[in-house]
Structure formats: structure tokens, C-alpha cells
Design a protein around this motif. Structure first.
Motif, short mmCIF file in Angstrom:
data_model
loop_
_atom_site.label_atom_id
_atom_site.label_comp_id
_atom_site.label_asym_id
_atom_site.label_seq_id
_atom_site.Cartn_x
_atom_site.Cartn_y
_atom_site.Cartn_z
N ILE A 25 -0.32 1.29 5.32
CA ILE A 25 -1.17 0.51 4.42
C ILE A 25 -2.45 0.12 5.13
N ILE A 26 -3.55 0.38 4.45
CA ILE A 26 -4.84 -0.09 4.97
C ILE A 26 -5.28 -1.24 4.08
N LEU A 27 -5.53 -2.38 4.68
CA LEU A 27 -5.86 -3.55 3.88
C LEU A 27 -7.12 -3.31 3.06
N LYS A 77 -10.75 -7.23 0.14
CA LYS A 77 -10.40 -8.61 -0.23
C LYS A 77 -9.31 -9.15 0.70
N GLN A 78 -8.31 -8.29 0.97
CA GLN A 78 -7.22 -8.74 1.86
C GLN A 78 -7.78 -9.05 3.25
N LYS A 79 -8.71 -8.19 3.70
CA LYS A 79 -9.30 -8.41 5.03
C LYS A 79 -10.04 -9.73 5.09
N THR A 81 -0.07 -11.92 -9.18
CA THR A 81 1.11 -11.14 -8.84
C THR A 81 0.71 -9.70 -8.54
N GLY A 82 1.21 -9.16 -7.43
CA GLY A 82 0.89 -7.78 -7.08
C GLY A 82 -0.46 -7.62 -6.42
N SER A 83 -1.02 -8.71 -5.89
CA SER A 83 -2.34 -8.61 -5.27
C SER A 83 -2.24 -8.31 -3.78
N GLY A 84 -1.01 -8.17 -3.27
CA GLY A 84 -0.85 -7.78 -1.87
C GLY A 84 -0.79 -8.97 -0.91
N LYS A 85 -0.24 -10.08 -1.35
CA LYS A 85 -0.13 -11.25 -0.48
C LYS A 85 0.82 -10.98 0.69
N THR A 86 1.95 -10.33 0.38
CA THR A 86 2.92 -10.06 1.44
C THR A 86 2.28 -9.28 2.57
N GLN A 87 1.44 -8.32 2.20
CA GLN A 87 0.77 -7.50 3.21
C GLN A 87 -0.17 -8.35 4.07
N LEU A 142 10.10 -9.64 -7.11
CA LEU A 142 10.47 -8.22 -7.14
C LEU A 142 9.25 -7.34 -7.35
N ASP A 143 9.20 -6.25 -6.61
CA ASP A 143 8.06 -5.35 -6.68
C ASP A 143 8.57 -3.92 -6.90
N PHE A 144 8.69 -3.52 -8.16
CA PHE A 144 9.15 -2.18 -8.49
C PHE A 144 8.11 -1.51 -9.39
P1 ADP Z 1 2.26 -9.88 -3.99
O1 ADP Z 1 3.07 -10.43 -2.84
O2 ADP Z 1 0.88 -10.44 -4.05
O3 ADP Z 1 2.96 -9.94 -5.32
P2 ADP Z 1 2.74 -7.38 -2.67
O4 ADP Z 1 2.35 -7.77 -1.30
O5 ADP Z 1 4.18 -7.24 -3.02
O6 ADP Z 1 2.03 -8.35 -3.71
O7 ADP Z 1 1.97 -6.02 -3.00
C1 ADP Z 1 2.18 -5.27 -4.15
C2 ADP Z 1 2.33 -3.80 -3.80
O8 ADP Z 1 1.12 -3.30 -3.29
C3 ADP Z 1 3.38 -3.56 -2.73
O9 ADP Z 1 4.13 -2.43 -3.09
C4 ADP Z 1 2.56 -3.31 -1.47
O10 ADP Z 1 3.24 -2.43 -0.59
C5 ADP Z 1 1.31 -2.69 -2.02
N1 ADP Z 1 0.12 -2.96 -1.20
C6 ADP Z 1 -0.25 -4.16 -0.69
N2 ADP Z 1 -1.43 -4.06 -0.03
C7 ADP Z 1 -1.80 -2.76 -0.13
C8 ADP Z 1 -2.93 -2.01 0.34
N3 ADP Z 1 -3.92 -2.58 1.04
N4 ADP Z 1 -2.97 -0.68 0.06
C9 ADP Z 1 -1.99 -0.10 -0.65
N5 ADP Z 1 -0.90 -0.74 -1.12
C10 ADP Z 1 -0.81 -2.06 -0.87
#
Ligand code: ADP
Ligand code: ZN
Ligand code: ZN
Length: 823
Positions: free
Chosen positions: A278-280, A283-285, A309-315, A634-636
Motif C-alpha cells: 500500500i502506498i499512502l 491525504k493519508q500522508k 468509513t473506508g477512508s484508510g484510517k487503519t492504514q 468490517l471491510d469486505f
Molecule cells: P477505515 O479504517 O477508514 O474504514 P481502512 O483502513 O479499512 O478504512 O481502508 C479501507 C480499505 O482501503 C482497506 O481494504 C485498505 O487496505 C485499503 N487502503 C487503505 N489505504 C490505502 C491506500 N493508500 N492505497 C490502497 N488501498 C488502501
């Protein structure tokens, strides 16, 4: 020397004990001591040591019997944190310090001693003091190889047995094993093997061995590679194909040495995910860059990350954790209930392998104890878990992350001190000197208020990853007549059509019904009676699997009656649908579909949740039905439809947080849909289509929700404008409960210039487990009482006076600061 000791009891003060000479070096700040207390023996925490008591003691000072711990459980900073925890939540210091205990090692825990009999016998001979405690212990152990600590204590009559055993353990005479209650938590052992002869000798022998049993050569060469000092036998058998018998034969010849030693247990994670490169995003950076400087310079600061939701917070958390480790510091990541989010564990394990420890109540005791020791030893840099992970003995913390910071599971609502892990984490960070990151798609009203007022720094991720769009949300008014939204049981025609469509396309479907069981009420149509629990004033819930009526508060069960208990009528019907009923109706409507249910009934079986989630991800499971669990994290990618069977399951609560909860739950569950290129859709069935919260959910408008809510909180005097405390009394006699609390209320009225108290009333659920509950709410306004200290002081004083009257000795008032709900 003397020690001040506090006990894990509601009593606030400490007690003075004398440190006997032989324990002088051992009885230090931060360890647990075993002491006589009245007729009992208790363990308590040493919070201070001093040369002589400040004032002549009123009682004879007793001596400490023994010291339980090898190392202190907390240092000065840790102590300050526990002090705050006790004070802030009106609990005692001892109750707060209980959280510092390594899991399962209270005095109640069973300890077993494994003696090296020959060593003991030898030491026994050399022992000069023939009547000392050392002598007695050695005498017993030179003839007994294993013995429980309790038994040894009884046989020898030695009081300071723990400290003597530790000294003997240090010189190799024995090993002490902690069990919680055997055999629950025991250190685990396995067989290991190593080469017992020099390499040259082995090479000389090899041709001979190869001639007779060529299979052994591969094994011996593997040992000879010398990559590890010892090799686990099981793994060697697997990889080299050698048999245990063959290894034993080599052992008999002196070629190898087999030993048994302790191994560390690790939690097996049933749910795994493939690693993604994954490359941030930019916005994530930006978010990472905003926080990183505080991590590196060790500055306390709170950040609120509001990311849809799904904005990549976990990453973002993972990236920050990596950077924090790179800066030589450790990371604590709290999640509301980690067992509900196997995905977080899977992703952290992918990123940090052995450096991560996962702590929560469903992890087996032994694994938790081992993890605790590993963290204390500094072998673990990333700790993740539910709220109790906050007390892990993690050193040198560089960052604390609170994921889904709005979640009410962060509040401890049963035991004193009733702390909120978010508030406590912020205090911990302040003491440690590190930043805190709060993340949520639906921030709590309190946190957003703090961000708006500039106390926290607000960061945002307003868009989904990869341009995925937020789902379309449709409200279906199920109160309308048959013609408009033709219903079949629980489902409107439109929801049924959508489900059929997704089944055809093999896309994933999630259905939320926030109640477990089959039906929540057994209702008599003749006399309108609802079957109630005999111990609690709640209706009994019907469960399908064992066809019983069940109380969700006390566990009482009874068979389903055929006729009404009150009037004898046969016209009994089930009202109020739970998850089992949803599952049942779906199976009737779509016989071919694979439906799985997740709620706390299914969560009890180890590994079941993970296997359901894996099946759902692979497409083996079509429909997931569940309580709020399905809304969490959940992220599906294959989920394109989310159905809320009845929005009312959270709206009905007569509670000041009902709107907030509803907004959060519905927004979160909607957020499970459309997380990839295929757009998602959400259907919410409701009887209140015009409810203001539903409008904000449909519009995806957090700001509108917040503005509305904050205005109403101010108008009605609720947090964040006020500090709240709920006082509760339970008693088997209703009169006693009411009178006791009324007495306290009268004391509180003396503080009415700063605290506004409501008169005691029966709780909404008036009786639980045969105890009547009375409650009163106290509040002070933030503008007069900024940190809530005025409120706390008033309560402390009133409670002391209430106690002093001595009229209600058998009444205990339990206080809950900033309660999650006031029902
Ligand atoms: P949130 O916690 O905000 O709901 P997630 O962190 O679960 O979101 O991210 C949603 C999906 O996007 C996940 O499957 C994650 O692996 C993917 N993802 C997150 N950041 C990136 C990124 N920079 N590039 C590609 N995929 C990403
Ligand atoms: Zn009846
Ligand atoms: Zn009950």
C-alpha cells in the motif's frame, strides 16, 4: 522500615505494616505484599516505604508476611496514572491498582513448585541454620519433586515463602510455575534438541550413519548448521521427516541432547489476510505528517481524525506505528472490542509479526500471562487490544491510538473505578509525554466539541480510498399500509427485491438487527401480559436453539409456556424480532442462500467468528445477519447491500445519548457497503421516517447531526456542557434502596450552589437479579466547574457524611462519572 499498603477494596486509605529484616530489600514500592488483615491474609500494593510512622500508631503494627512479586508492577509515572484513575472516577487507589496485576497472578492463583531434588538435597547438607525457613523448604523439596505452594506452606509453616522460593529459584534449586487455577494458566513446555558432540566428531560419524539410516543425516546436518542453539523437536520431525524414536536413539548414543523447556504461547489468529503493498494517498500522508513531529519529540497532544468509513484510517495507524518504532518508541493501539475486528489483528500482524501482542478477554489466560511478561521485558513494541490493554506494562510509549473512539465499549461500566479508556488514555499520554490519535467516522460529541474548541487538533479524511463513493441510503417507512410497502414478515418488498438481486449477482449482503434471540416478548393477546423474568423487571427473550425463554440480565431460563400464566389463554404470540428471527425468515424467503448470524451468542465459540468472516469474504456465505457487531469495522469489498431491519432497535432508548448512538450505529453499518468500485446501497426500515437523526444519516451529514446534537445537549444540560455523575443503590428491599439514596440526596442538596441533583427515582429496569435499583443524577456546569473537581468534591464530602450518620450501613452507593447511559 515500614510500608504503606493499599488493598483492592473500596476503602480509600492505606495501612501501615512493618517490613521484617529478611524482606528489607524485597519490600519496595510497586510490589504486592502478603499481609495479615484482621483474621484474613490479603495481598496489597506497597505505595510508600518509610523509616518511622509519622505519628504514634493507634494499633499495633503488624509485619508483612511475604512479597508476591519479583519486580515492581508500576513505577512513579505508572503510579501517578493509577492515582488519577482512582480519584477521577471516585474509586479507591487500590481498586485502580488492581489493573496493574499481571493477568491471573493474584494470591488466589495457584503456584506449583518443581524442585531439582538433587540440588535441594545438596544445599540442605550445606545449610547451616538448621531451623530456618530455607532449611525447612529444602528438606521437603529434596524428597518431593512437585508440590503446590499452598501445600508446601502448610507442610513447612514458612510465612515468607515467596521470597525464599525466589532466592532458591535464582540459584537453580527449583522453578515456580504460576497457574491461575490449574490447569488454566500454566507455562507450557516442549521438547528441544541440540547436537551434543563437536562438529568434527559428527563428520567422522556421518558416513557410518548414512550407511545404516540415511534419513538421520538430513536431521543431523540441520542441527549442525548451527543457526539456532536448540531446535524444537516437533518442527524438526516435520521438516526433516525423522521420527521421535530415531531422535531418542541418537540421544541414547550421546549424539544429541533432548531437553524440555518452557515455550511461549501465542494467540493463533484464525482470520488472516494477504499482505497488500500500500502506498499512502496524499491525504493519508498529510495526516501522518501532522502527527509525526509530536511522536518524535515526545509531546503530549490530542489529535482527532475524522475520516469517513473506508477512508484508510487503519492504514494511517499502521504507518504511524512503523514510524514510531523507527524512532525507537513503542505503540499502543486500542480498539473497542478486538475480537469483533479480526481484521485489525490480521493487518497489524502482517505489518509487525512478532513485535505485536494482542490482549483482550477472549485470549486464553496462559497466552495473556506470557504476553504480559513479554511486554514487561521489553520484547514487544506494539500492543493492541480492548480497553484493558491500556494497563499493559508497555515502556517508552511514543503514540497511543484509539480506534473508533466513539464506541461505548471503551467505558468500564461494571467495576469500580468505572473509567473511560479514551479519557484514561489521554491522561496516560499526558503523564508519558506522547501524542494520542483518536479516530472515527462518527466522532463522539465530546471529542468533536474539544476539536471545535481548539483543545484537540482536527484532521480529516473526507473521501474513500480509490474514489469509492459512499453508498446511497433509502429510508423505507414500514408503518405504511400493505399497498405501499408490501411486507412479508419483517421485510419490505423493496428490501426483498434488493436481496434477491444481490444473491443473483453473488454480491455480499449485511443485515443489521440490534437484538439477539428470536423474539423479545411473549405476549398474551387475551390479557396483554408479557412474560417477565422472576428476578428482573424485564421481558424474557425467546431463543430458538434450545427453545427456552431467557433473561438477558440474570441468565434465568424457563420453557416456553403453552398457555398464559396469568389468564390461561392459549393466544400467545411472539413480538419484537431478534437476529434469530431475521435469520429464520431469510431462510424461508431464500431457501438457497447461505445465511450466517453473528451476535454475542455466536461469539462464544472460539474461531467461529473468524471462520464466518472468511466464508463471507470468499463468497461461501451470502448473507451476514447480526447485532451491532456487524457494524464494527468490517471491510469486505464484495458487500454492496446493507439492510437495517428495524432502526427502532436503538432509537427507543430514553437516554440522552440515544440520538448519538443511532447516528453512529446506522452510519457505521451503512459504511460497510460499497467499499470498492461497485457502488453500495443501504435500506433502512423504520416506523419513524421523519426522525431528524435518520435524515442526517441519509444525507451522510455528520456536521448537521453534530450541530443539532450539541445545541440540544446545551439546552438540556448534558455533556460536554456539564459533568455528570450517576449514583446507584441496589438492595433486595425496595424501601431500603430508596431511603438510603434519599438520605444521600439530602446531603447533596447542601452543595446546590455548584451541583444540581435530581431526586432519586427507580431505574428504568427497576429490578435486576432480585435487587431493586434506585438512581439519581448529579451534574455541574463546565462554566462554573471546568474540570469537574467541584462535583467530585461535593460527592466525596456528602458520601463521607452519609457514612458517618451510620444509618444505612448496608447500603453501598456506586458512582459512575460520565456514564454512557442514564437508564
Ligand atoms: P477505515 O479504517 O477508514 O474504514 P481502512 O483502513 O479499512 O478504512 O481502508 C479501507 C480499505 O482501503 C482497506 O481494504 C485498505 O487496505 C485499503 N487502503 C487503505 N489505504 C490505502 C491506500 N493508500 N492505497 C490502497 N488501498 C488502501
Ligand atoms: Zn393472558
Ligand atoms: Zn432476570
Amino acid at each position: 522500615m515500614y510500608a504503606e499498603i493499599v488493598f483492592p477494596i473500596p476503602h480509600k486509605g492505606g495501612f501501615t505494616y512493618e517490613i521484617p529484616r529478611h524482606l528489607l530489600g524485597e519490600a519496595v514500592f510497586g510490589k504486592r505484599a502478603i499481609v495479615p488483615f484482621g483474621k484474613r491474609t490479603l495481598s496489597g500494593y506497597i505505595v510508600r516505604t518509610f523509616d518511622s510512622p509519622d505519628s504514634p500508631p493507634e494499633f499495633t503494627i503488624k509485619q508483612i508476611h511475604d512479597i508476591l512479586d519479583e519486580f515492581p508492577l508500576f513505577d512513579e509515572d505508572g503510579f501517578r496514572f493509577y492515582q488519577w484513575l482512582g480519584d477521577f472516577y471516585l474509586g479507591s487507589l487500590g481498586e485502580a491498582l488492581r489493573h496493574a496485576d499481571p493477568y491471573g497472578t493474584g494470591v488466589e492463583s495457584v503456584k506449583t513448585i518443581i524442585a531439582e531434588k538433587s540440588v535441594c538435597a545438596q544445599m540442605l547438607e550445606e545449610e547451616t541454620r538448621k531451623s530456618g525457613s530455607r532449611f525447612k523448604i529444602l528438606e521437603y523439596l529434596s524428597t518431593h519433586a512437585t508440590v503446590s505452594l499452598k501445600h508446601l506452606q502448610k507442610k513447612t509453616g514458612v510465612k515468607n515463602i515467596n521470597s525464599t522460593l525466589r532466592k532458591l529459584e535464582a540459584v537453580g534449586a527449583l522453578t515456580v510455575i504460576s497457574d491461575m487455577s490449574s490447569p488454566k494458566v500454566r507455562e507450557k513446555t516442549a521438547l528441544f534438541v541440540r547436537l551434543a558432540i563437536p562438529l568434527e566428531t559428527l563428520y567422522e560419524m556421518l558416513p557410518e550413519i548414512e550407511k545404516r539410516s540415511p534419513g538421520r543425516v538430513r536431521f543431523l546436518l540441520a542441527l549442525a548448521s548451527g543457526k539456532q542453539p536448540v531446535y524444537p523437536i516437533q518442527a524438526m520431525i516435520r521438516t526433516t521427516g525423522i521420527s521421535l524414536a530415531a531422535i531418542r536413539a541418537l540421544e541414547a548414543k550421546g549424539v544429541v541432547e533432548v531437553t524440555r523447556s518452557r515455550i511461549e504461547r501465542k494467540t493463533t489468529h484464525f482470520y488472516t489476510e494477504d499482505e497488500k503493498e500500500i502506498i499512502l494517498s496524499d491525504k493519508q500522508k498529510e495526516v501522518v505528517d501532522a502527527i509525526l513531529p509530536s511522536v518524535e519529540s515526545g509531546i503530549f497532544k490530542v489529535f482527532l481524525l475524522h475520516g469517513v468509513t473506508g477512508s484508510g484510517k487503519t492504514q494511517v495507524y499502521i504507518e504511524l506505528a512503523e514510524q514510531t518504532l523507527a524512532a525507537g518508541k513503542s505503540v499502543l493501539i486500542l480498539v473497542p472490542e478486538i475480537s469483533l475486528t479480526p481484521q485489525m489483528t490480521a493487518r497489524l500482524t502482517n505489518a509487525f509479526q512478532d513485535q505485536v501482542a494482542v490482549l483482550h478477554s477472549r485470549v486464553a489466560g496462559g497466552e495473556r500471562l506470557d504476553a504480559w511478561h513479554n511486554i514487561a521485558a521489553g520484547n514487544i513494541q506494539v500492543v493492541t487490544g480492548a480497553r484493558s490493554a491500556l494497563f499493559a506494562p508497555l515502556q517508552n510509549i511514543g503514540l497511543i491510538v484509539i480506534d473508533e473512539e466513539h464506541d461505548s465499549s471503551y467505558k468500564q461500566s461494571e467495576l469500580s473505578p468505572r473509567y473511560h479508556a479514551r479519557e484514561a488514555a489521554i491522561m496516560k499520554a499526558k503523564i508519558e509525554g506522547c501524542p494520542v490519535l483518536l479516530g472515527s467516522a462518527t466522532p463522539s460529541v465530546e471529542s468533536m466539541f474539544n476539536a471545535v474548541s481548539g483543545k484537540y487538533e482536527l484532521l480529516t479524511l473526507p473521501e474513500r480510498i480509490d474514489n469509492a463513493t459512499l453508498p446511497d441510503i433509502t429510508i423505507v417507512d414500514v408503518s405504511k399500509g400493505e399497498n405501499e410497502v408490501k411486507q412479508e414478515g419483517l421485510f419490505s418488498k423493496i428490501l426483498i427485491d434488493k436481496i434477491r438481486d444481490r444473491l443473483k449477482k453473488k454480491e455480499g449482503i449485511i443485515l443489521l438487527q440490534n437484538r439477539r434471540g428470536f423474539s423479545t416478548q411473549l405476549f398474551c393477546q387475551s390479557c396483554s401480559t408479557v412474560e417477565q423474568c422472576t428476578n428482573c423487571t424485564v421481558s424474557l427473550v425467546y431463543h430458538l436453539n434450545d427453545t427456552l425463554l431467557r433473561c438477558h440480565y440474570c441468565g434465568y431460563t424457563k420453557p416456553v409456556p403453552r398457555i398464559c400464566n396469568t389468564c390461561g389463554s392459549k393466544h400467545l404470540i411472539h413480538l419484537g424480532a431478534g437476529t434469530q428471527k431475521v435469520e429464520d425468515e431469510i431462510e424461508i424467503l431464500f431457501p438457497g442462500a447461505v445465511v450466517k448470524r453473528i451476535d454475542s451468542d455466536t461469539m462464544d465459540k472460539k474461531g467461529l467468528l473468524s471462520s464466518i468472516l472468511l466464508g463471507f469474504r470468499n463468497g461461501d456465505v451470502d448473507i451476514l445477519v447480526g447485532t451491532q457487531i456487524v457494524a464494527k469495522g468490517l471491510d469486505f469489498a464484495r458487500v454492496t447491500l446493507v439492510g437495517v431491519v428495524s432502526a427502532e432497535t436503538s432509537l427507543w432508548l430514553p437516554d440522552y445519548r440515544a440520538n448519538e448512538r443511532t447516528f453512529q450505529l446506522l452510519t457505521q453499518v451503512a459504511g460497510r457497503a460499497g467499499r470498492s468500485s461497485i457502488k453500495g446501497e443501504v435500506i433502512i426500515q423504520t416506523l419513524n421516517p421523519d426522525h431528524i437523526v435518520l435524515r442526517d444519516v441519509v444525507a451522510g451529514d455528520y456536521q448537521a447531526f453534530y450541530n443539532n446534537e450539541i445545541e440540544s445537549r446545551e439546552g438540556r444540560g448534558y455533556p460536554p456542557y456539564t459533568h455528570l455523575c450517576l449514583a446507584e443503590v441496589k438492595h433486595e428491599h425496595e424501601e431500603k434502596a430508596r431511603e438510603g439514596l434519599t438520605e444521600f440526596y439530602l446531603e447533596m442538596l447542601k452543595h446546590k450552589s455548584i451541583v444540581y441533583s435530581t431526586p432519586p427515582t427507580a431505574a428504568v429496569i427497576r429490578k435486576i437479579k432480585n435487587e431493586y435499583r434506585y438512581q439519581m443524577l448529579m451534574r455541574s456546569w463546565r462554566k462554573n466547574d471546568p474540570a469537574g473537581n467541584g462535583l467530585r468534591k461535593a460527592i466525596e464530602e456528602s458520601y463521607t457524611r452519609f457514612r458517618e450518620t451510620g444509618k444505612h450501613k448496608d447500603i453501598r452507593i456506586v458512582f459512575d462519572i460520565n456514564p454512557q447511559s442514564v437508564v
